[in-house]
Design an enzyme around this catalytic site. Structure first.
Site, short mmCIF file in Angstrom:
data_model
loop_
_atom_site.label_atom_id
_atom_site.label_comp_id
_atom_site.label_asym_id
_atom_site.label_seq_id
_atom_site.Cartn_x
_atom_site.Cartn_y
_atom_site.Cartn_z
N PHE A 111 71.88 13.42 77.28
CA PHE A 111 71.28 12.32 76.52
C PHE A 111 71.08 11.02 77.34
O PHE A 111 70.34 10.34 77.32
CB PHE A 111 72.08 12.06 75.34
CG PHE A 111 73.48 11.11 75.72
CD1 PHE A 111 74.56 11.89 76.01
CD2 PHE A 111 73.45 9.84 75.54
CE1 PHE A 111 75.84 11.18 76.45
CE2 PHE A 111 74.67 9.09 75.68
CZ PHE A 111 75.79 9.75 76.44
N LYS A 112 71.84 11.14 78.59
CA LYS A 112 71.65 10.08 79.44
C LYS A 112 70.43 9.79 79.71
O LYS A 112 70.06 8.33 80.44
CB LYS A 112 72.63 10.15 80.48
CG LYS A 112 73.83 10.60 80.43
CD LYS A 112 74.75 9.55 80.00
CE LYS A 112 76.29 10.08 79.61
NZ LYS A 112 77.23 9.13 79.41
N ASP A 113 69.37 10.82 79.82
CA ASP A 113 68.14 10.61 80.53
C ASP A 113 67.33 9.70 79.39
O ASP A 113 66.35 9.11 79.94
CB ASP A 113 67.45 11.81 80.50
CG ASP A 113 67.88 12.88 81.35
OD1 ASP A 113 67.96 12.34 82.68
OD2 ASP A 113 67.77 14.05 81.19
N MET A 116 68.22 6.34 80.65
CA MET A 116 68.06 6.15 82.22
C MET A 116 66.72 6.11 82.69
O MET A 116 66.27 5.49 83.49
CB MET A 116 69.08 7.12 83.03
CG MET A 116 69.58 6.75 84.15
SD MET A 116 70.90 5.50 84.06
CE MET A 116 72.37 6.31 83.78
#
Ligand SMILES: Cc1ncc(COP(=O)(O)O)c(C=O)c1O
Ligand SMILES: N[C@@H](CCOP(=O)(O)O)C(=O)O
Length: 468
Positions: A111-113, A116
């Site tokens: 989910f960081k993408d 980010m």
């Protein structure tokens, strides 16, 4: 839109400065002075819109006019063009009242993408406009690091240094950090756990001469822009399941409390949320805090959901600020007790506010494996261990008529050993990520010691030579 620090002693800043600062100079975290309000008609208007359009509408009020609408729209469009699913964050039903919100279709499968990919573009935009460079530091328990490196690799205006706990991330997570060959990427394996990495990052921000010399910037969820980008998928998924005409609930696999705080922000902006449920693994400090009102650190246990092996949940400070009526003195007191004794007590009034919005549950290592196997058998859906923790905890909070959305935070192929051990199926990486598994790795092993890390950064960061 202006932003204040949770500890009340740092300058009030606009969006671009908050974006570049990371941690506030008083050690606190930035929060918007007001929550933009979306009425029911506005929320209903998101139905059927492309993800990128909702993202613009949610994010734009927080930018306070500092980036033109056309530039912001362009960056949002580019950020999500790299996602492998047209819906960006699709919903999948796995039980009559339970849905997984798949947040792992970005380039590094977590989910960081979602945040980010946008953060990299926003930072580049602001640095270019100001003619500056920055040295980016981040601490990772596995996923933030890969996503940050993917977002910043090869960018002219930034060097990126990611601190990760040596031997405590999965091989896929490690390779996402150690195989990019761009000169601005630096993967630092620290002899310690994630909390040690995060404490060193915060320590570097609090060392002002160093911070200013290298033009330090942060990409962990201490950076408000990370949270901001994550608010979007709460609106997108909530509306897809009937909001604003009915309430929805979210269960969030939680470590640093950033993802679920984005859900709290969506709620403050008007999204009708019944419950926000914190799901933890055996590193259950947040579940214990919700139950007892006392935040009390214990040692970190390594689990099959390594990204959640965390005891110092940075963003909980943002919630403490909200629950204490944005009282900087109260937050400073609690944070100083945490630093001195590893614990603090939250007063009853603040706890009542927290419990009005949040519930919590914990999932052990065996329960995680059983949930992966059970869900596969019941619905044919393959979970990663982090999402499995969410699915397990969500079951205890099921309410008829209220759709339960479990945030699917990682692709199962990031944790093939744990998934295979749980259910016998070894998930395959998407083809574009497979070459990484045999590529040359590059990392520096360092002691978990702030001075050693600072020395390494000063020796390698180009921003040291910033001509500001
Ligand atoms: C796969 C995965 N799930 C859940 C979490 C926990 O999210 P947060 O730290 O925002 O609470 C993380 C790490 O942050 C993660 O990488
Ligand atoms: N689980 C995270 C820990 C860091 O969280 P962040 O959201 O503050 O960057 C990770 O995968 O690194």
């Amino acid at each position: 839109m202006k932003y204040f620090s949770t500890r009340g002693e740092a300058p009030v800043l606009g969006f671009s400065d908050v974006l570049l600062q990371g941690l506030a100079r008083d050690g606190g975290l930035y929060l918007p002075e007001t929550w933009p309000q979306f009425d029911a008609a506005k929320i209903a208007s998101f139905a059927g819109k492309p993800y990128e359009d909702v993202a613009f509408e949610v994010i734009q009020p927080f930018v306070g006019g500092e980036i033109s609408d056309a530039d912001l729209q362009g960056m949002i469009r580019d950020a999500y063009a790299s996602f492998r699913h047209k819906a960006v964050t699709p919903l999948v039903q796995i039980a009559p009242n339970q849905f997984v919100l798949e947040l792992f279709h970005g380039p590094t499968l977590a989910f960081k993408d979602v945040a980010m990919q946008l953060l990299g573009r926003l930072m580049d935009h602001v640095l270019t406009k100001r003619g500056l460079r920055a040295t980016i530091v981040g601490a990772t328990s596995g996923d933030t690091g890969g996503a940050a490196i993917e977002a910043f690799r090869g960018r002219e205006r930034t060097d990126i240094f990611i601190l990760f706990p040596d031997g405590r991330v999965s091989p896929v997570q490690r390779r996402q950090m150690t195989t990019p060959s761009e000169a601005n990427v630096h993967a630092l394996a620290l002899e310690g756990n994630f909390d040690d990495c995060q404490t060193i990052v915060k320590g570097m921000f609090n060392n002002f001469p160093f911070r200013d010399r290298v033009a330090l910037s942060g990409v962990n969820s201490i950076n408000w822009a990370r949270i901001l980008a994550q608010i979007v998928y709460y609106f997108v998924s909530g509306v897809a399941l009937g909001a604003p005409n009915r309430k929805v609930s979210f269960t969030v696999p939680t470590g640093n409390f950033g993802d679920i705080f984005a859900g709290y922000a969506a709620m403050q902006m008007g999204l009708p949320v019944d419950q926000l449920i914190v799901a933890t693994n055996v590193n259950d400090i947040l579940a214990r805090t919700l139950a007892t009102g006392r935040y009390e650190m214990k040692g970190v246990t390594a689990t099959t959901a390594p990204s959640m092996d965390i005891q110092i949940s940075s963003n909980f400070e943002r919630l403490l600020s909200e629950a204490s009526g944005r009282d900087g003195d109260a937050v400073r007191r609690m944070m100083s007790q945490l630093g001195q004794s590893g614990s603090f007590t939250i007063d009853d009034e603040a706890m009542a506010k927290i419990r009005a919005a949040f519930a919590a549950g914990r999932c052990g290592i065996e329960e995680t494996a059983a949930t992966i196997a059970g869900t596969l058998e019941e619905s044919g859906y393959l979970l990663d261990p982090h999402t499995a923790i969410g699915v397990h905890v969500a079951k205890a909070h099921d309410k008829p008529g209220v759709p339960m959305i479990v945030l699917g935070t990682a692709h199962p192929a990031k944790f093939p050993d744990a998934v295979e051990a749980a259910c016998g199926i070894r998930p395959e990486l998407p083809p574009q990520l497979q070459p990484m598994m045999s590529a040359q790795e590059r990392q520096t092993v360092l002691a978990a010691d702030q001075k050693s890390v600072e020395r390494h950064i000063e020796d390698h960061a180009r921003a040291v030579h910033n001509e500001v």
